[in-house]
Write an enzyme that holds these catalytic residues in place. Structure first.
Site, PDB file in Angstrom:
ATOM      1  N   HIS A  78       1.062  -1.399   0.123  1.00 17.10           N
ATOM      2  CA  HIS A  78       0.179   0.087   0.281  1.00 17.10           C
ATOM      3  C   HIS A  78       0.557   1.090  -0.494  1.00 17.10           C
ATOM      4  O   HIS A  78       2.216   1.274   0.350  1.00 17.10           O
ATOM      5  CB  HIS A  78      -0.836   0.244   1.262  1.00 17.10           C
ATOM      6  CG  HIS A  78       0.027  -0.171   2.511  1.00 17.10           C
ATOM      7  ND1 HIS A  78       0.503   1.752   3.401  1.00 17.10           N
ATOM      8  CD2 HIS A  78       0.466  -1.472   3.237  1.00 17.10           C
ATOM      9  CE1 HIS A  78       0.980   0.966   4.089  1.00 17.10           C
ATOM     10  NE2 HIS A  78       1.063  -0.548   4.452  1.00 17.10           N
ATOM     11  N   GLU A 131      -2.267  -7.251   7.367  1.00 18.37           N
ATOM     12  CA  GLU A 131      -0.897  -7.506   8.085  1.00 18.37           C
ATOM     13  C   GLU A 131      -0.795  -7.571   8.883  1.00 18.37           C
ATOM     14  O   GLU A 131      -2.111  -8.057   9.835  1.00 18.37           O
ATOM     15  CB  GLU A 131      -0.819  -5.405   8.344  1.00 18.37           C
ATOM     16  CG  GLU A 131       0.643  -5.149   9.139  1.00 18.37           C
ATOM     17  CD  GLU A 131       2.297  -5.672   8.116  1.00 18.37           C
ATOM     18  OE1 GLU A 131       1.816  -6.879   7.412  1.00 18.37           O
ATOM     19  OE2 GLU A 131       2.692  -4.492   7.508  1.00 18.37           O
TER      20      GLU A 131
END
Length: 261
Positions: free
Chosen positions: A11, A89
């Protein structure tokens, strides 16, 4: 058989990234202004690649990144993304929201390296790897069902994708000879675990002369990593026939952006 490319993107930058604060899963922050610019840059870089599927961590920073990439793409504009919790994550437990130096201090106090240390309430690296393995299993099944129906043969392993691709090159590197292209938008710690699994556990072919330190170095925001995967069909399910690493952590698209202060 089916050969396809698997492109990972981390990201874009968040303010927490800039401030070196851990986000993990519990801190779900949006992209910073710099992060948006990074995502637009990687979107332009990849705009001519016709991705057949886009899988995205369901955390805000990854979703925003994928939306910008898909919107910029010549072939994928309007494509429905798959929000996948398996791509979230690594959970950092009590360290989430704290400075990375705090994690190092916690690891030192426990007599462990920072990369191997698991904070209280956090995920171990093996738990993150299991999530990635489950994602791959689901992906392989989908790809064979949708792109290589029973009895249909497609591209075979090794045709067209060179192992000599470096960390600098064209956005189309490795696409030749693959019949489908998959995009995955995830996170830094997760992608590092994924790359280590593909390289160390699945023993994928590596680019000529590449150093392990380069393969496993921290992925920059919107850094790109690409693998070529070949599957065959067996009675027990998808069988991985070959895997090739083309490059990891590529950031050519960021060269013309102003550096964050």
């Amino acid at each position: 058989m089916l050969t396809f490319t698997l492109t990972f993107i981390r990201h874009g930058e968040t303010q927490y990234n800039r401030d070196k604060l851990l986000q993990g899963q519990g801190v779900d922050t949006p992209l910073s202004e710099t992060g948006v610019l990074q995502c637009k840059a990687v979107g332009r870089y990849l705009r001519d690649i016709k991705f057949c599927k886009v899988f995205v961590s369901n955390l805000q920073r990854a979703v925003q990144t994928a939306e910008i990439i898909v919107r910029s793409n010549s072939h994928c504009s309007g494509m429905e993304m798959v929000l996948e919790p398996l791509l979230r994550e690594r959970g950092f437990g009590v360290a989430e929201g704290r400075h990375k130096e705090d994690l190092k201090n916690m690891a030192n106090a426990a007599g462990q390296s920072c990369r191997d240390y698991t904070p209280p309430g956090g995920e171990t690296l093996d738990q993150v790897k299991l999530r990635f393995k489950n994602f791959l299993q689901d992906l392989f099944k989908q790809m064979l069902e949708e792109h290589a129906p029973s009895g249909q043969e497609t591209s075979s392993a090794g045709d067209g994708a060179s192992s000599d691709v470096s960390s600098h090159g064209s956005a189309s590197d490795g696409l030749q000879g693959a019949s489908a292209h998959v995009l995955v938008v995830s996170h830094g710690a997760y992608i590092r675990v994924a790359v280590k699994h593909l390289v160390e556990d699945l023993r994928c072919d590596l680019p000529a002369g590449v150093k392990m330190s380069q393969l496993f170095s921290p992925c920059p925001n919107t850094g790109i990593s690409r693998f070529v995967v070949t599957l065959s069909r067996t009675e027990s399910g998808p069988q991985l026939s070959a895997t090739r690493c083309l490059f990891t952590n590529r950031k050519d698209h960021l060269e013309d952006l102003p550096h964050p202060e």
